[in-house]
Design an enzyme around this catalytic site. Structure first.
Site, mmCIF file in Angstrom:
data_model
loop_
_atom_site.group_PDB
_atom_site.id
_atom_site.type_symbol
_atom_site.label_atom_id
_atom_site.label_comp_id
_atom_site.label_asym_id
_atom_site.label_seq_id
_atom_site.Cartn_x
_atom_site.Cartn_y
_atom_site.Cartn_z
ATOM 1 N N LYS A 162 -0.283 3.482 -15.294
ATOM 2 C CA LYS A 162 -0.470 2.688 -16.510
ATOM 3 C C LYS A 162 -1.284 3.486 -17.530
ATOM 4 O O LYS A 162 -0.931 3.598 -18.678
ATOM 5 C CB LYS A 162 -1.191 1.387 -16.155
ATOM 6 C CG LYS A 162 -1.389 0.468 -17.304
ATOM 7 C CD LYS A 162 -2.144 -0.771 -16.873
ATOM 8 C CE LYS A 162 -2.625 -1.499 -18.122
ATOM 9 N NZ LYS A 162 -3.550 -2.582 -17.808
ATOM 10 N N GLU B 103 -5.544 11.279 -9.181
ATOM 11 C CA GLU B 103 -4.643 11.508 -8.045
ATOM 12 C C GLU B 103 -3.196 11.655 -8.516
ATOM 13 O O GLU B 103 -2.465 12.560 -8.108
ATOM 14 C CB GLU B 103 -4.711 10.331 -7.057
ATOM 15 C CG GLU B 103 -6.026 10.191 -6.311
ATOM 16 C CD GLU B 103 -7.015 9.273 -7.006
ATOM 17 O OE1 GLU B 103 -6.948 9.135 -8.247
ATOM 18 O OE2 GLU B 103 -7.877 8.707 -6.310
ATOM 19 N N GLY C 123 -3.349 -3.436 -13.312
ATOM 20 C CA GLY C 123 -2.755 -2.485 -12.368
ATOM 21 C C GLY C 123 -2.219 -3.149 -11.108
ATOM 22 O O GLY C 123 -1.078 -2.937 -10.709
ATOM 23 N N ARG C 124 -3.027 -4.006 -10.489
ATOM 24 C CA ARG C 124 -2.593 -4.590 -9.205
ATOM 25 C C ARG C 124 -1.578 -5.709 -9.382
ATOM 26 O O ARG C 124 -1.120 -6.284 -8.405
ATOM 27 C CB ARG C 124 -3.813 -5.068 -8.412
ATOM 28 C CG ARG C 124 -4.733 -5.990 -9.158
ATOM 29 C CD ARG C 124 -6.058 -6.134 -8.428
ATOM 30 N NE ARG C 124 -7.067 -6.834 -9.210
ATOM 31 C CZ ARG C 124 -7.872 -6.257 -10.096
ATOM 32 N NH1 ARG C 124 -7.754 -4.965 -10.344
ATOM 33 N NH2 ARG C 124 -8.771 -6.952 -10.753
ATOM 34 N N GLU D 110 -9.791 -6.228 -4.868
ATOM 35 C CA GLU D 110 -10.093 -5.680 -6.198
ATOM 36 C C GLU D 110 -10.237 -6.826 -7.209
ATOM 37 O O GLU D 110 -10.929 -6.697 -8.211
ATOM 38 C CB GLU D 110 -8.983 -4.703 -6.634
ATOM 39 C CG GLU D 110 -9.451 -3.699 -7.672
ATOM 40 C CD GLU D 110 -8.457 -2.591 -7.966
ATOM 41 O OE1 GLU D 110 -8.851 -1.420 -7.926
ATOM 42 O OE2 GLU D 110 -7.274 -2.890 -8.243
ATOM 43 N N HIS E 21 -2.619 -6.364 21.135
ATOM 44 C CA HIS E 21 -3.091 -5.476 22.199
ATOM 45 C C HIS E 21 -4.310 -4.686 21.745
ATOM 46 O O HIS E 21 -4.637 -3.657 22.320
ATOM 47 C CB HIS E 21 -1.950 -4.552 22.644
ATOM 48 C CG HIS E 21 -0.786 -5.340 23.155
ATOM 49 N ND1 HIS E 21 -0.674 -5.713 24.471
ATOM 50 C CD2 HIS E 21 0.258 -5.892 22.512
ATOM 51 C CE1 HIS E 21 0.421 -6.440 24.619
ATOM 52 N NE2 HIS E 21 1.000 -6.573 23.441
ATOM 53 N N LYS F 39 -14.619 6.324 -9.936
ATOM 54 C CA LYS F 39 -13.841 7.358 -10.632
ATOM 55 C C LYS F 39 -14.760 8.250 -11.454
ATOM 56 O O LYS F 39 -14.639 9.476 -11.452
ATOM 57 C CB LYS F 39 -12.834 6.698 -11.594
ATOM 58 C CG LYS F 39 -11.666 6.007 -10.923
ATOM 59 C CD LYS F 39 -10.704 5.496 -11.995
ATOM 60 C CE LYS F 39 -9.686 4.538 -11.402
ATOM 61 N NZ LYS F 39 -8.779 3.958 -12.379
HETATM 62 O O1 LIG Z 1 -1.750 2.935 -13.007
HETATM 63 P P1 LIG Z 1 -3.023 3.722 -13.123
HETATM 64 O O2 LIG Z 1 -3.587 3.650 -14.498
HETATM 65 O O3 LIG Z 1 -2.822 5.144 -12.683
HETATM 66 O O4 LIG Z 1 -4.102 3.067 -12.192
HETATM 67 C C1 LIG Z 1 -3.909 2.966 -10.802
HETATM 68 C C2 LIG Z 1 -4.863 2.008 -10.158
HETATM 69 O O5 LIG Z 1 -6.186 2.315 -10.454
HETATM 70 C C3 LIG Z 1 -6.947 1.132 -10.565
HETATM 71 O O6 LIG Z 1 -7.317 0.965 -11.877
HETATM 72 C C4 LIG Z 1 -8.163 1.195 -9.762
HETATM 73 O O7 LIG Z 1 -8.298 2.392 -9.073
HETATM 74 C C5 LIG Z 1 -6.036 0.026 -10.100
HETATM 75 O O8 LIG Z 1 -6.350 -1.202 -10.594
HETATM 76 C C6 LIG Z 1 -4.733 0.554 -10.548
HETATM 77 O O9 LIG Z 1 -3.720 -0.110 -9.911
#
Ligand SMILES: O=P(O)(O)OC[C@H]1O[C@](O)(CO)[C@@H](O)[C@@H]1O
Length: 547
Positions: free
Chosen positions: A206, A212, A267-268, A353, A384, A512
């Site tokens: 987003k 990452e 994001g989520r 979150e 188990h 972050k």
């Molecule tokens: O889509 P982006 O901006 O890379 O963010 C990834 C994720 O990072 C977060 O902001 C938190 O790490 C999440 O809410 C989100 O889903």
């Protein structure tokens, strides 16, 4: 005390909890042959049996009063209406617009967002059709068979579990690989398994700023160029889903191949946007649309069903019941369906979150517990291992069991065994096994009175452990859409009761920020170490090992 814990509804629940702690569910079932029927509700192809909970009609009605006092319905309506309910980020929360099949407009800042949403859906449909028909190919003319979907958090977990859960619906000829972690092992493993001429990289971010995701995409780009692709071929093999079009084009994506996202989608909650493109590529657009349709139907149910039949309200208030009045600190999810194995990890982000917060309303620090630890894994594997603690440990862990009644291409024997384990576990958690029952068992095996007493004490299981059981006819795309939306709304209702903002994530942001400061010290090895002595020591050891 805060207004919530002082409220009559809260106080009433506290008193009811003390009363019910002296009762056993076994007796409740014995006293009321209608209990299972009374506490089962169904909607959108999902049947929820919540009869194995520590509840009575009085408790359920007190929980409903709590939702009324906390104005949950009003808060829900504000969300669907596009009001700025994410106060700390001054944003509307409208993932529901992404699956709005009502034909009605959804207004944000006086503008209907639906035309843009529908245009994006058409773009996804068109793109998926072109990839599946090989109208779009790689730079050497080969079909794009390998989709490498790069994203993290909400740009990863939702799409990944949707693809996994819908394996029986996969489009033949396309394979999707999800990569999230910045640990290079993962992206390297995936890239080593695919042919660059047949690979489409979907970069989902987003913000287009997540470390990452950016790094993994850069690694994929370097791999593509090293394997023989040219800079001008990148556009055929790399596309993006992002609200940051400027950054995506600067990265080298063709503007046409950037799928939009909006500020009003967290994001989520973004799996319903073009972040779901890898899912549409996995299962085809019609199945993808059915997923959205299922979520839309759950939205309708959430908005219109009376509280006593409203699945999100029931689930959420039961959660609050155990967290705030029984001291439960975690909630376990147990899908008895291998393809749904990723569901606990998905709900983990969604719930933790969203409701891992400690400030209510404007600035009141809560004097009550909020979001629980969410965890779990597929049944029967957990039986188990960790189920032992749920049965006989000293902490209370409410559980959600879920099982599809029919599974495509499933061997009947396996499926019956799976179902028997699922049902048997909920039964064992509810009824337990008394000391007398254990003693009688042991006596029949010829144990002496002394041996028997000790062993029977160890074998006694208190029972009275709450669980919900979800049944679906089958886990098709529509039902999965409804199931995911059900949990989204459960989390919403709990956040509304606790008065927290379920849509920001400042703790994650701090991680972050500090991670970037530390990275700077790892890369610039001469830079002065001015953190706490522990962090300085860790960095020094890394520098030394990598010098
Ligand atoms: O889509 P982006 O901006 O890379 O963010 C990834 C994720 O990072 C977060 O902001 C938190 O790490 C999440 O809410 C989100 O889903």
């Amino acid at each position: 005390m805060t207004a919530l814990t002082q409220s009559p509804a809260w106080q009433n629940l506290a008193a009811l909890a003390e009363k019910i702690k002296t009762q056993h569910m076994r007796d409740m079932f014995a006293a009321d042959p209608q209990r299972a029927n009374k506490y089962t509700q169904a909607a959108c192809g999902i049947e929820l049996d919540f009869s194995k909970n520590l509840i009575t009609d009085e408790v359920m009605s007190a929980l409903q009063s709590l939702t009324t006092d906390c104005q949950v319905a009003e808060k829900r309506d504000a969300m669907f209406a596009g009001e700025i309910i994410n106060q700390t980020e001054q944003r509307a929360v409208l993932h529901t617009a992404l699956r709005n099949f009502s034909g009605k407009p959804v207004m944000v800042d006086g503008e209907d967002v639906m035309p843009e949403v529908l245009a994006c859906q058409r773009k996804i449909e068109d793109f998926v059709a072109k990839v599946h028909s090989a109208e779009l190919t790689g730079y050497t003319g080969k079909p794009l068979k390998e989709i490498v979907a790069i994203g993290i958090g909400g740009s990863f977990l939702g799409p990944k579990i949707m693809s996994e859960a819908l394996k029986p619906y996969w489009f033949k000829g396309v394979k999707v690989h999800y990569v999230a972690n910045v640990d290079g092992c993962h992206i390297q493993d995936v890239l080593a398994s695919v042919d660059h001429e047949e690979t489409l990289v979907v970069m989902s971010s987003k913000s287009f700023g997540t470390q990452e995701t950016l790094q993994n995409t850069l690694t994929a780009k370097a791999w593509f160029l090293k394997a023989g692709g040219k800079q001008e071929d990148i556009a055929k093999h790399f596309i993006a889903v992002s609200s940051n079009i400027k950054a995506a084009t600067e990265f080298g994506m063709a503007e046409d191949n950037i799928f939009p996202m909006w500020d009003w989608v967290g994001g989520r909650y973004s799996l319903w946007s073009a972040i779901g493109l890898p899912v549409a590529l996995t299962i085809g657009y019609d199945n993808y649309r059915a997923l959205l349709q299922g979520a839309f139907e759950m939205d309708e149910h959430f908005q219109t069903a009376p509280a006593e039949q409203n699945l999100p309200m029931i689930l959420a208030t039961l959660g609050v019941w155990y967290i705030n009045f029984f001291g439960a600190q975690s909630h376990v999810l147990l899908p008895y369906y291998h393809y749904l194995r990723g569901f606990p990890a998905y709900v983990q982000q969604l719930d933790m979150e969203s409701n891992g917060k400690r400030v209510s309303g404007d600035k009141t620090v809560t004097d009550y517990e909020t979001g629980p630890v969410i965890w779990g894994s597929e049944g029967t594997n957990g039986q188990h291992s960790f189920h032992q603690l749920i049965h006989q440990g000293t902490v209370l862990i409410p559980a959600d069991f879920m099982l599809p009644l029919n599974v495509p291409n499933q061997d009947d024997t396996h499926h019956a065994m799976l179902a028997s384990n699922c049902f048997g576990q909920t039964q064992a958690l509810m009824q337990g096994k008394t000391f007398d029952e254990c003693s009688a068992d042991l006596a029949s095996k010829g144990l002496s009175d002394d041996e028997l007493e000790s062993l029977a004490t160890h074998k006694t299981m208190p029972g009275n452990k709450p669980s919900n059981t979800f049944l679906f006819d089958k886990l098709d795309p529509k039902t999965l859409g409804s199931l995911i939306a059900l949990y989204e709304h459960k989390v919403f209702v709990q956040g509304a009761i606790w008065g927290v903002n379920s849509f920001d994530q400042w703790g994650v942001e701090l991680g972050k920020e500090l991670g970037n400061q530390v990275l700077d010290k790892l890369v610039n090895t001469d830079a002065e170490l001015n953190f706490d002595t522990s962090t300085n020591q860790l960095i020094a050891k890394f520098r030394q090992a990598n010098s």
